[in-house]
Scaffold this active site. Sequence first.
Site, PDB file in Angstrom:
ATOM      1  CG  HIS A 263      38.637  76.487 -32.782  1.00  0.00           C
ATOM      2  ND1 HIS A 263      38.601  78.021 -32.442  1.00  0.00           N
ATOM      3  CD2 HIS A 263      38.282  75.683 -31.650  1.00  0.00           C
ATOM      4  CE1 HIS A 263      38.757  77.998 -30.962  1.00  0.00           C
ATOM      5  NE2 HIS A 263      38.970  76.655 -30.427  1.00  0.00           N
TER       6      HIS A 263
ATOM      7  CG  ASP B 135      32.394  74.804 -43.236  1.00  0.00           C
ATOM      8  OD1 ASP B 135      32.820  74.737 -42.607  1.00  0.00           O
ATOM      9  OD2 ASP B 135      31.399  75.417 -44.301  1.00  0.00           O
TER      10      ASP B 135
ATOM     11  NE  ARG C 267      42.445  76.117 -29.332  1.00  0.00           N
ATOM     12  CZ  ARG C 267      42.528  77.028 -29.495  1.00  0.00           C
ATOM     13  NH1 ARG C 267      43.206  77.343 -29.972  1.00  0.00           N
ATOM     14  NH2 ARG C 267      41.552  78.217 -28.977  1.00  0.00           N
TER      15      ARG C 267
ATOM     16  CG  HIS D 267      41.336  71.282 -22.940  1.00  0.00           C
ATOM     17  ND1 HIS D 267      41.173  72.401 -22.356  1.00  0.00           N
ATOM     18  CD2 HIS D 267      41.978  71.415 -24.612  1.00  0.00           C
ATOM     19  CE1 HIS D 267      40.793  73.114 -23.550  1.00  0.00           C
ATOM     20  NE2 HIS D 267      40.761  72.903 -24.526  1.00  0.00           N
ATOM     21  CB  THR D 268      45.309  65.197 -21.885  1.00  0.00           C
ATOM     22  OG1 THR D 268      45.096  64.059 -20.835  1.00  0.00           O
ATOM     23  CG2 THR D 268      45.312  64.091 -23.204  1.00  0.00           C
TER      24      THR D 268
ATOM     25  CG  ASP E  87      48.374  66.231 -17.879  1.00  0.00           C
ATOM     26  OD1 ASP E  87      48.575  66.633 -16.549  1.00  0.00           O
ATOM     27  OD2 ASP E  87      48.119  65.006 -18.294  1.00  0.00           O
TER      28      ASP E  87
ATOM     29  CD  GLU F 208      35.051  79.961 -40.180  1.00  0.00           C
ATOM     30  OE1 GLU F 208      35.398  78.580 -39.750  1.00  0.00           O
ATOM     31  OE2 GLU F 208      34.123  79.720 -40.625  1.00  0.00           O
TER      32      GLU F 208
ATOM     33  N   GLY G 272      29.333  74.443 -39.831  1.00  0.00           N
ATOM     34  CA  GLY G 272      29.788  72.471 -39.777  1.00  0.00           C
ATOM     35  C   GLY G 272      31.003  72.342 -40.270  1.00  0.00           C
TER      36      GLY G 272
ATOM     37  CG  ASN H 228      39.100  80.799 -35.281  1.00  0.00           C
ATOM     38  OD1 ASN H 228      39.585  80.161 -34.119  1.00  0.00           O
ATOM     39  ND2 ASN H 228      38.125  80.795 -36.109  1.00  0.00           N
TER      40      ASN H 228
END
Length: 321
Positions: free
Chosen positions: A62, A70, A58, A190-191, A238, A84, A68, A90
Amino acid sequence: MILISFFLLLFSSSSHTTQAQLSTNFYDSTCPTALSTIRSGIRTAVQRERRMAASLIRLHFHDCFVQGCDASILLDDTSSLTGEKTARPNANSVRGYNVIDDVKSRVESQCPGVVSCADIVAVAARDASEALGGPTWTVNLGRRDSTSASRATAEAGNLPGFNDPLDRLVDLFGTKGLSPRDMVALSGAHTIGQARCATFRGRIYNNGSDIDANFASTRRRQCPSAAGDGNGNLAPLDLVTPNSFDNNYFRNLVQRRGLLQSDQVLFSGGSTDGIVDEYSRNPRVFNSDFAAAMVRMGNIEPLTGSQGQVRRVCTAVNAAA
């Protein structure tokens, strides 16, 4: 274990990527121990906490979706930069920063100033998938690190929300050069991992026809109906195999047991139903498509050549010489 090489994708024509400036052997001569050092660090972190595998995948996602791939997401706030990490999508949600920092320190001790944080994040996502039995792939390397980050950009609709409808998701991924099939495959991450009660409360208490009643009842046990009550309580995305990277996520969607609304919309009578159904029945196809989509995602607008810098620590821009 499934090994899939996607170096042929280097020459994809997507306007959102610059794959031709990346290569699979970028550090072979300058830091030949880089990949094995990253792999060792990620395996240790995942063995310590299985959930960390999902968090590292993840983190890569994000990062790439905001200006990009970076490593801008790794920058701490300063008096002149509001980055961020503190952005709404976040804050108190994205994890794994400490793992990347630790791996970066290990690599720096061997090859100072050579391996970028952006490349470490990309490789860590691949190694995290593999650590839980998921697919692996050849990572294109040579990204440089950003010297800037923007909380405003991260909050400007570049990241999907847990209640987003299907058309919004398709459009968002499309702006990054990713197809609806890429979007569904990437959602398969998301498994593994967990979600906070605040992100799925509305779904499990709406009594709608798109959620299995028994599943909703089970999830309510750890997620009270009152807003603000138990917001941070976690539930596995899951419920069946939360620590194994498999295709059970898609089986859950077919059974109306997607935890987030943005998960279930992938199988709700819309254009992606057929993809979900295919992945639910064919794990080999899912694994292959997930790996290919991760390569494409990892090539979103990288900094290369003389752009950016190779940060000495991932949390801060290098001081001027």
